[in-house]
Every structure is written in structure tokens, then in C-alpha cells.
Write a protein that holds these residues in place. Structure first.
Motif, PDB file in Angstrom:
ATOM      1  N   ASP A  20       0.823  -1.208   0.000  1.00 44.81           N
ATOM      2  CA  ASP A  20       0.000   0.000   0.000  1.00 44.81           C
ATOM      3  C   ASP A  20       0.859   1.260   0.000  1.00 44.81           C
ATOM      4  OD1 ASP A  20      -2.282  -1.535  -0.014  1.00 44.81           O
ATOM      5  OD2 ASP A  20      -2.722  -1.266   2.118  1.00 44.81           O
ATOM      6  N   TRP A  21       1.889   1.282   0.832  1.00 41.76           N
ATOM      7  CA  TRP A  21       2.772   2.454   0.886  1.00 41.76           C
ATOM      8  C   TRP A  21       3.540   2.619  -0.410  1.00 41.76           C
ATOM      9  CZ3 TRP A  21       2.337   6.542   3.634  1.00 41.76           C
ATOM     10  CH2 TRP A  21       1.739   6.489   4.888  1.00 41.76           C
ATOM     11  N   SER A  22       3.956   1.533  -1.025  1.00 37.76           N
ATOM     12  CA  SER A  22       4.653   1.618  -2.309  1.00 37.76           C
ATOM     13  C   SER A  22       3.742   2.218  -3.378  1.00 37.76           C
ATOM     14  CB  SER A  22       5.137   0.242  -2.749  1.00 37.76           C
ATOM     15  OG  SER A  22       6.073  -0.267  -1.838  1.00 37.76           O
ATOM     16  N   THR A  23       2.493   1.809  -3.363  1.00 33.11           N
ATOM     17  CA  THR A  23       1.518   2.360  -4.306  1.00 33.11           C
ATOM     18  C   THR A  23       1.310   3.845  -4.041  1.00 33.11           C
ATOM     19  OG1 THR A  23       0.422   0.224  -4.469  1.00 33.11           O
ATOM     20  CG2 THR A  23      -0.846   2.143  -5.169  1.00 33.11           C
ATOM     21  N   THR A  24       1.224   4.223  -2.779  1.00 33.14           N
ATOM     22  CA  THR A  24       1.032   5.625  -2.408  1.00 33.14           C
ATOM     23  C   THR A  24       2.211   6.474  -2.888  1.00 33.14           C
ATOM     24  OG1 THR A  24      -0.296   5.028  -0.486  1.00 33.14           O
ATOM     25  CG2 THR A  24       0.692   7.211  -0.480  1.00 33.14           C
ATOM     26  N   VAL A  25       3.414   5.987  -2.683  1.00 29.62           N
ATOM     27  CA  VAL A  25       4.611   6.720  -3.126  1.00 29.62           C
ATOM     28  C   VAL A  25       4.596   6.887  -4.645  1.00 29.62           C
ATOM     29  CG1 VAL A  25       7.128   6.582  -3.311  1.00 29.62           C
ATOM     30  CG2 VAL A  25       6.009   6.085  -1.138  1.00 29.62           C
ATOM     31  N   SER A  26       4.241   5.844  -5.345  1.00 28.61           N
ATOM     32  CA  SER A  26       4.170   5.907  -6.806  1.00 28.61           C
ATOM     33  C   SER A  26       3.112   6.914  -7.253  1.00 28.61           C
ATOM     34  CB  SER A  26       3.852   4.525  -7.366  1.00 28.61           C
ATOM     35  OG  SER A  26       3.666   4.585  -8.751  1.00 28.61           O
ATOM     36  N   ASN A  27       1.953   6.879  -6.625  1.00 25.68           N
ATOM     37  CA  ASN A  27       0.878   7.822  -6.976  1.00 25.68           C
ATOM     38  C   ASN A  27       1.297   9.264  -6.693  1.00 25.68           C
ATOM     39  OD1 ASN A  27      -0.751   5.730  -7.791  1.00 25.68           O
ATOM     40  ND2 ASN A  27      -1.939   5.662  -5.914  1.00 25.68           N
ATOM     41  N   LEU A  28       1.981   9.495  -5.577  1.00 33.28           N
ATOM     42  CA  LEU A  28       2.440  10.843  -5.250  1.00 33.28           C
ATOM     43  C   LEU A  28       3.467  11.334  -6.264  1.00 33.28           C
ATOM     44  CD1 LEU A  28       2.685  10.680  -1.362  1.00 33.28           C
ATOM     45  CD2 LEU A  28       1.051  11.995  -2.734  1.00 33.28           C
TER      46      LEU A  28
END
Length: 62
Positions: A20-28
Motif C-alpha cells: 500500500d505504501w509503495s503504491t502511495t509513493v508511486s501515486n504521489l
């Protein structure tokens, strides 16, 4: 916690959180790129004048 508890522990929740955090970083990162190209790019191309020009351009840049 002993060695067996670590060896046989389920780390699925931790794996899910990391994903989830990896996805969040990518989205940001994608949002930052879009902002740089969009609003910030337009602000840098604009012909800024007046008292508020410096403040507004700096604010949009941040």
C-alpha cells in the motif's frame, strides 16, 4: 519472541502495508509530475506583474 515464533509468523499484513505504501509513493510521484507540467509550468510561463506576483508565483511553485 522466540525463533520459532518468527519463523512461522504470518507477515501478510506487513506485506500488504508495504505494498500500500509503495503504491502511495508511486501515486504521489505521478501527481508531482502532473503538477510540475500543469499548474507550475503555466505559472512559470506567465507574465507576472504587480505586488502579489512574487508571492503568488512562489506559492504555486511550492
Amino acid at each position: 519472541m522466540d525463533l520459532d515464533a518468527l519463523r512461522f509468523a504470518s507477515f501478510k499484513l506487513l506485506d500488504d502495508a508495504i505494498e500500500d505504501w509503495s503504491t502511495t509513493v508511486s501515486n504521489l510521484a505521478e501527481l508531482k509530475e502532473a503538477a510540475d507540467k500543469g499548474l507550475r509550468g503555466a505559472a512559470n510561463k506567465a507574465n507576472w506583474t504587480g505586488e502579489n506576483a512574487t508571492v503568488s508565483k512562489e506559492f504555486i511553485g511550492k
